[in-house]
Design an enzyme around this catalytic site. Structure first.
Site, PDB file in Angstrom:
ATOM      1  CG  ASN A 162      -0.329   0.008   2.512  1.00 27.24           C
ATOM      2  OD1 ASN A 162       0.802  -0.470   2.656  1.00 27.24           O
ATOM      3  ND2 ASN A 162      -1.013   0.591   3.484  1.00 27.24           N
ATOM      4  CD  GLU A 258       5.666  -0.096  12.889  1.00 24.50           C
ATOM      5  OE1 GLU A 258       6.490   0.384  13.673  1.00 24.50           O
ATOM      6  OE2 GLU A 258       4.442  -0.115  13.109  1.00 24.50           O
ATOM      7  CB  CYS A 292      -1.475  -0.114   8.687  1.00 23.46           C
ATOM      8  SG  CYS A 292      -0.431   1.318   8.882  1.00 23.46           S
TER       9      CYS A 292
HETATM   10  P1  NAP Z   1       1.341  -8.964   3.589  1.00 21.68           P
HETATM   11  O1  NAP Z   1       0.526  -9.835   2.729  1.00 21.68           O
HETATM   12  O2  NAP Z   1       1.601  -9.346   4.966  1.00 21.68           O
HETATM   13  O3  NAP Z   1       2.746  -8.748   2.787  1.00 21.68           O
HETATM   14  C1  NAP Z   1       3.692  -7.876   3.299  1.00 21.68           C
HETATM   15  C2  NAP Z   1       5.062  -8.265   2.744  1.00 21.68           C
HETATM   16  O4  NAP Z   1       5.464  -9.529   3.272  1.00 21.68           O
HETATM   17  C3  NAP Z   1       5.069  -8.443   1.220  1.00 21.68           C
HETATM   18  O5  NAP Z   1       6.297  -8.003   0.720  1.00 21.68           O
HETATM   19  C4  NAP Z   1       4.959  -9.958   1.071  1.00 21.68           C
HETATM   20  O6  NAP Z   1       5.438 -10.422  -0.164  1.00 21.68           O
HETATM   21  C5  NAP Z   1       5.869 -10.380   2.207  1.00 21.68           C
HETATM   22  N1  NAP Z   1       5.724 -11.767   2.618  1.00 21.68           N
HETATM   23  C6  NAP Z   1       4.667 -12.574   2.478  1.00 21.68           C
HETATM   24  N2  NAP Z   1       4.950 -13.799   3.011  1.00 21.68           N
HETATM   25  C7  NAP Z   1       6.229 -13.727   3.497  1.00 21.68           C
HETATM   26  C8  NAP Z   1       7.106 -14.655   4.162  1.00 21.68           C
HETATM   27  N3  NAP Z   1       6.741 -15.911   4.442  1.00 21.68           N
HETATM   28  N4  NAP Z   1       8.335 -14.227   4.516  1.00 21.68           N
HETATM   29  C9  NAP Z   1       8.737 -12.966   4.231  1.00 21.68           C
HETATM   30  N5  NAP Z   1       7.968 -12.038   3.603  1.00 21.68           N
HETATM   31  C10 NAP Z   1       6.723 -12.433   3.246  1.00 21.68           C
HETATM   32  O7  NAP Z   1       0.730  -7.487   3.655  1.00 21.68           O
HETATM   33  P2  NAP Z   1       0.182  -6.590   2.449  1.00 21.68           P
HETATM   34  O8  NAP Z   1      -1.084  -7.206   1.933  1.00 21.68           O
HETATM   35  O9  NAP Z   1       1.264  -6.290   1.496  1.00 21.68           O
HETATM   36  O10 NAP Z   1      -0.162  -5.249   3.237  1.00 21.68           O
HETATM   37  C11 NAP Z   1      -1.369  -5.099   3.917  1.00 21.68           C
HETATM   38  C12 NAP Z   1      -1.202  -5.401   5.372  1.00 21.68           C
HETATM   39  O11 NAP Z   1      -0.072  -4.681   5.868  1.00 21.68           O
HETATM   40  C13 NAP Z   1      -2.383  -4.921   6.200  1.00 21.68           C
HETATM   41  O12 NAP Z   1      -2.643  -5.821   7.228  1.00 21.68           O
HETATM   42  C14 NAP Z   1      -1.901  -3.623   6.789  1.00 21.68           C
HETATM   43  O13 NAP Z   1      -2.522  -3.249   7.973  1.00 21.68           O
HETATM   44  C15 NAP Z   1      -0.443  -3.909   6.997  1.00 21.68           C
HETATM   45  N6  NAP Z   1       0.328  -2.671   6.994  1.00 21.68           N
HETATM   46  C16 NAP Z   1       0.838  -2.235   8.161  1.00 21.68           C
HETATM   47  C17 NAP Z   1       1.532  -1.024   8.178  1.00 21.68           C
HETATM   48  C18 NAP Z   1       2.132  -0.484   9.432  1.00 21.68           C
HETATM   49  O14 NAP Z   1       3.000   0.402   9.318  1.00 21.68           O
HETATM   50  N7  NAP Z   1       1.725  -0.918  10.596  1.00 21.68           N
HETATM   51  C19 NAP Z   1       1.710  -0.282   7.035  1.00 21.68           C
HETATM   52  C20 NAP Z   1       1.164  -0.788   5.870  1.00 21.68           C
HETATM   53  C21 NAP Z   1       0.457  -1.997   5.846  1.00 21.68           C
HETATM   54  P3  NAP Z   1       4.360 -10.759  -1.342  1.00 21.68           P
HETATM   55  O15 NAP Z   1       3.727  -9.451  -1.712  1.00 21.68           O
HETATM   56  O16 NAP Z   1       5.227 -11.324  -2.402  1.00 21.68           O
HETATM   57  O17 NAP Z   1       3.386 -11.747  -0.766  1.00 21.68           O
HETATM   58  O1  G3P Z   2      -0.565   1.796   5.901  1.00 17.82           O
HETATM   59  C1  G3P Z   2       0.478   2.674   5.785  1.00 17.82           C
HETATM   60  C2  G3P Z   2       0.628   3.393   7.000  1.00 17.82           C
HETATM   61  O2  G3P Z   2       1.865   3.394   7.331  1.00 17.82           O
HETATM   62  C3  G3P Z   2      -0.209   4.593   6.991  1.00 17.82           C
HETATM   63  O3  G3P Z   2       0.441   5.708   6.674  1.00 17.82           O
HETATM   64  O4  G3P Z   2       0.564   8.107   6.586  1.00 17.82           O
HETATM   65  O5  G3P Z   2      -1.376   6.937   5.555  1.00 17.82           O
HETATM   66  O6  G3P Z   2      -1.149   7.067   8.002  1.00 17.82           O
HETATM   67  P1  G3P Z   2      -0.428   7.048   6.706  1.00 17.82           P
END
Ligand code: NAP
Ligand code: G3P
Length: 483
Positions: A162, A258, A292
């Site tokens: 994202n 995160e 997120c």
């Molecule tokens: P995701 O499916 O967990 O993927 C995140 C990253 O992890 C991607 O690069 C993914 O690669 C990789 N990955 C997947 N399986 C893995 C493994 N076994 N080992 C190492 N890396 C692996 O998350 P997303 O769909 O990209 O993002 C959405 C989620 O992220 C939401 O839950 C959101 O809340 C969270 N998020 C949190 C924050 C924060 O700062 N707290 C910010 C943004 C998003 P692939 O794409 O190749 O699967």
């Molecule tokens: O999901 C990405 C997170 O880091 C949110 O960033 O700046 O949109 O609150 P912001």
């Protein structure tokens, strides 16, 4: 600004300072969530290529760690300039690849350049400290402790879809400035944007081998990267289930996670509803709620609930829905699977007698903004992170009930409190289990020098520029024992 994604490009991986095809001969097709067709291909790197990249990273890191802070900074400042000079091209890639509005995509690139520049400044001002032995009762006067910060070695940076540029650079910049080398694993649906970002870093002349960009599905190459003996620290941003999996895989190395969120907006009966409505609307629906930190539930005092819901309904119906090329607020979700998941949460709530106030309309992966009232704790949408444009309204009788429901969630990223009574705001804020509490404002990560953290299932460790520099380095103490 057009969708003329011309001849489909096969993008190369950046390994050991060279752009190259993978020996796997395998390439991954990248679909555009709103154009709904392939927009390019990226490499699926092999374990052998990962081994080589990590080996070369360790070699390059030694020389890099020997450079002065200002010399390291000069590469990063040049990188920031390259990003700004190419912001349109990179923003187009972000829009095409993750379906983010064009203006928001440009903002992400410019925000990233600012983050990199601030990271350089912050590192230049992170001086160590010295301690006198006699500062401790009975301690020897002729003993001086000099505390410096040292790099950890090779940092594995894993980013989500994202924010394919900003949430990648928020790891890469502090890792490099702290003297580390980097292995960067972008989200597959974000790899092209990641590649464009690293092209700018390559143009800035980063020493060869110091950073490698290893594209490939996390489900294929992810564990191998995380468990690799050559990795000295992992900074991961993504979903809580992936994060939990990683924390099991990665033994005994520093890990910053995160993760997901279910940020509540607590609306007290004395809230300024103008402020509450505009903050909730922006917080819940920008980029279709694929943040997120998006507001993902409203806990409203029943005395003002009817008026709040009526005003949110009006605002939801005015939201722009459609193509990111028109900077619509609600855009198609990252893929059909995500849209199915969001729809299932809406269906579950309605089947359990939630009131449909607005929305529940869908076209492929475009879910129209949906407002659900009278949501109860029996409904999945009260607890699960949709990462989509659905907002549940839960009515409460008191601040205490709102706090209880807020803390009942497995998540603890951020929360918002809306009240005109500052004492009341702080009283509620200190009870809510979250990394950050926003008073009379939407939940959000920025500004990027603020600490950013999640508690419970929302994360481990702290980001935010200064904290990232600290978490990607370690202290070294040199003790002078004078005669
Ligand atoms: P995701 O499916 O967990 O993927 C995140 C990253 O992890 C991607 O690069 C993914 O690669 C990789 N990955 C997947 N399986 C893995 C493994 N076994 N080992 C190492 N890396 C692996 O998350 P997303 O769909 O990209 O993002 C959405 C989620 O992220 C939401 O839950 C959101 O809340 C969270 N998020 C949190 C924050 C924060 O700062 N707290 C910010 C943004 C998003 P692939 O794409 O190749 O699967
Ligand atoms: O999901 C990405 C997170 O880091 C949110 O960033 O700046 O949109 O609150 P912001």
């Amino acid at each position: 600004m057009g969708s003329n994604v011309s001849e489909l490009t096969t993008y190369l991986a950046y390994l050991n300072g060279e752009w190259q095809q993978s020996e796997s001969g395998e390439k991954i097709a990248i679909q555009s969530p709103y154009l709904r067709r392939t927009i390019g291909y990226v490499q699926a790197v092999t374990q052998n290529e990962v081994d080589q990249a990590i080996k070369n990273a360790h070699q390059a890191q030694k020389e890099w760690a020997g450079l002065s802070l200002s010399k390291r900074g000069s590469y990063l400042l040049a990188w920031a300039d390259e990003l700004v000079n190419n912001q349109e091209e990179i923003a187009l890639a972000v829009m095409h690849e993750v379906g983010k509005g064009y203006k928001d995509s440009v903002k992400e690139v410019v925000r990233t350049a600012d983050l990199i520049r601030y990271t350089v400044e912050e590192a230049l001002h992170m001086h160590g400290e010295s301690l006198r032995g006699d500062g401790f009762p009975g301690g020897p006067q002729k003993k001086i402790g000099i505390v410096e910060r040292m790099p950890l070695g090779v940092v594995l940076a894993i980013s989500p879809f994202n924010y394919p540029v900003n949430l990648a650079a928020s790891k890469i910049a502090p890792a490099l400035m702290a003297g580390n080398a980097v292995i960067f694993k972008p989200a597959t649906q974000g790899s092209i944007s990641g590649i464009k970002m690293i092209e700018a870093l390559d143009k800035a002349g980063l020493p060869k081998g110091l950073l490698s960009l290893t594209t490939g599905r996390g489900s294929v190459i992810g564990d191998y990267l995380v468990e690799h003996k050559g990795i000295d620290m992992i900074s991961f941003t993504g979903g809580s289930s992936t994060g939990r999996h990683l924390s099991k895989q990665s033994a005994m190395i520093p890990l910053v996670l995160e993760l997901g969120g279910k940020d509540p907006a607590i609306v007290c009966d004395d809230a300024d509803l103008d402020v509450a409505v505009s903050s909730i609307m922006n917080g819940a629906f920008s980029y279709s709620g694929q943040r997120c930190t998006a507001i993902k539930r409203v806990l409203v005092n029943e005395k003002v609930a009817d008026e709040l819901v009526a005003r949110l309904k009006e605002a939801v119906e005015k939201l722009s829905v459609g193509s990111p090329e028109e900077d619509s607020t609600v855009v198609p979700l990252i893929d059909d699977k995500s849209a199915d998941f969001v729809q299932s949460l809406i269906d579950d709530a309605l089947a359990k007698q939630a009131t449909l106030v607005a929305g529940n309309k869908r076209k492929d992966n475009l879910i129209y903004p949906t407002l659900l009232d009278h949501v109860t704790e029996e409904m999945d949408v009260a607890w699960i992170e949709p990462f989509g444009p659905v907002l549940p309204i839960i009515r409460v009788k008191s601040d205490e009930e709102a706090i209880a429901i807020a803390n009942k969630s497995e998540f603890g990223l951020q929360a918002s409190i809306f009240t005109q009574d500052v004492d009341r705001a702080f009283a509620v804020a200190k009870e809510v289990e979250a990394g950050t509490v926003q008073i009379n404002g939407r939940t959000e990560r920025g500004p990027d020098h603020f600490p950013f953290l999640g508690v419970k299932a929302s994360g481990m460790g702290v980001q935010g520029i200064h904290n990232s520099l600290v978490s990607m380095s370690r202290q070294r103490v040199t003790v002078l024992n004078l005669k």
